[in-house]
Design an enzyme around this catalytic site. Structure first.
Site, PDB file in Angstrom:
ATOM      1  NE  ARG A   1      -1.728  -2.288   2.932  1.00  0.00           N
ATOM      2  CZ  ARG A   1      -1.622  -3.568   2.572  1.00  0.00           C
ATOM      3  NH1 ARG A   1      -2.435  -4.065   1.676  1.00  0.00           N
ATOM      4  NH2 ARG A   1      -0.707  -4.348   3.121  1.00  0.00           N
ATOM      5  CB  THR A   2       3.577   2.520   2.176  1.00  0.00           C
ATOM      6  OG1 THR A   2       2.834   2.270   3.366  1.00  0.00           O
ATOM      7  CG2 THR A   2       4.347   3.822   2.318  1.00  0.00           C
TER       8      THR A   2
ATOM      9  NE  ARG B   1       7.442   0.779   4.718  1.00  0.00           N
ATOM     10  CZ  ARG B   1       6.196   0.311   4.778  1.00  0.00           C
ATOM     11  NH1 ARG B   1       5.942  -0.952   4.500  1.00  0.00           N
ATOM     12  NH2 ARG B   1       5.199   1.096   5.107  1.00  0.00           N
TER      13      ARG B   1
END
Length: 298
Positions: free
Chosen positions: A50-51, A100
């Site tokens: 999703r991110t 991330r």
């Protein structure tokens, strides 16, 4: 230029401004090609669906482009390159870096070496500010955030989404109810910080104690990848589950949120209830991340 690293860096007025901007993007009130000359580097050293894809979607909808690294194995880090050097190099390629990383503090470190804005897309058990903004945005679509009762259920020790959200909610006079399996309680330093911010934090052993008092129930999974060993994980795995029966007698406007992916902690039958808002929550990642990208690159 500014970085988006931690919710601690924001005042309430900053959050409200970004949420208002997200609403503009959500309703189509923006110039579709506003970032057509911009390039974002999506640097993801942990798995993400999703991110990563919502940042890519946000760039596409704003007319921009992106380059990406999807794993440590696909980068020169396996050759011994430091994160600092990677960030220095990518700063010469892109107009912003979305990072991330499995280590807490990695995004802050990256911001010290970057010459372009850095957006923290999750750093270990630390922070996940863009997720928190879309969480707030989803709540605000249905009710004012001020003064509500919010329950955080699940892995509150390692859960960066829970840490970020709790800190943000402390700016809105929210009463926070924490429910976690033994050993996965909210870290004491974060609970102390929340109370020093004036937040009422109430700890519970079982979600049934409090679910009927809640306006929002935020469920997180047990994060196997954060545990030091498999035995520790299996000791707490499957220790809670939201079912339709559990929701009998809750407030009509209760919202159940989850950052996803889920791993058995929400019965799929809950998806058919009016309380389930986690797929809408995921969709909101696009306008929120459009707002963030436009702010740092626009």
């Amino acid at each position: 230029m500014y970085h988006i690293i931690s919710i601690r860096d924001f005042e309430r007025s900053d959050l409200d401004y970004l949420l208002d901007r997200a609403q503009e993007f959500d309703t189509g009130n923006y110039q579709p090609r506003m970032l057509e000359d911009k390039l974002a580097a999506l640097l993801f050293f942990e798995p993400s669906t999703r991110t990563r894809m919502s940042f890519a979607t946000a760039m596409a909808r704003l007319g921009g482009r992106w380059i990406s690294v999807d794993s440590v194995e696909a980068s020169s880090i396996v050759k011994g390159e430091t994160l600092a050097d990677t960030i220095r190099v990518l700063s010469g390629y892109a107009d912003a870096i979305v990072l991330r990383h499995p280590k807490e503090g990695a995004a802050r470190l990256a911001s010290e070496f970057a010459t372009v804005p850095v957006i923290n897309a999750g750093d270990g058990a630390g922070q996940h500010p863009s997720q928190t903004l879309l969480d707030l945005y989803t709540i605000r679509q249905s009710m004012p955030v001020d003064g509500i009762n919010v329950g955080l259920l699940g892995d509150l020790r390692y859960g960066r989404t829970a840490h970020s959200l709790a800190l943000a909610l402390s700016l809105y006079g929210v009463t926070l109810h924490t429910i976690a399996p033994g050993g996965l309680e909210m870290p004491a330093n974060i609970t102390l910080e929340l109370r020093e911010r004036g937040m009422e934090v109430v700890e519970h052993e079982d979600v049934q104690e409090v679910v009927r008092d809640l306006d929002v129930l935020y469920v997180t999974r047990i994060q196997r990848e954060r545990f030091p060993d498999s035995a520790s994980y299996y000791n707490v795995a499957s220790s809670y589950r939201i079912t339709p029966d559990l929701l009998a007698g809750v407030k009509e406007h209760l919202m159940i949120l989850h950052p996803l992916p889920r791993a058995g902690e929400i019965d799929p039958a809950v998806d058919r209830t009016p309380y389930a808002r986690y797929f809408e929550q995921a969709r909101n990642g696009v306008p929120v991340r459009m707002a963030l990208l436009s702010e740092v690159m626009g």
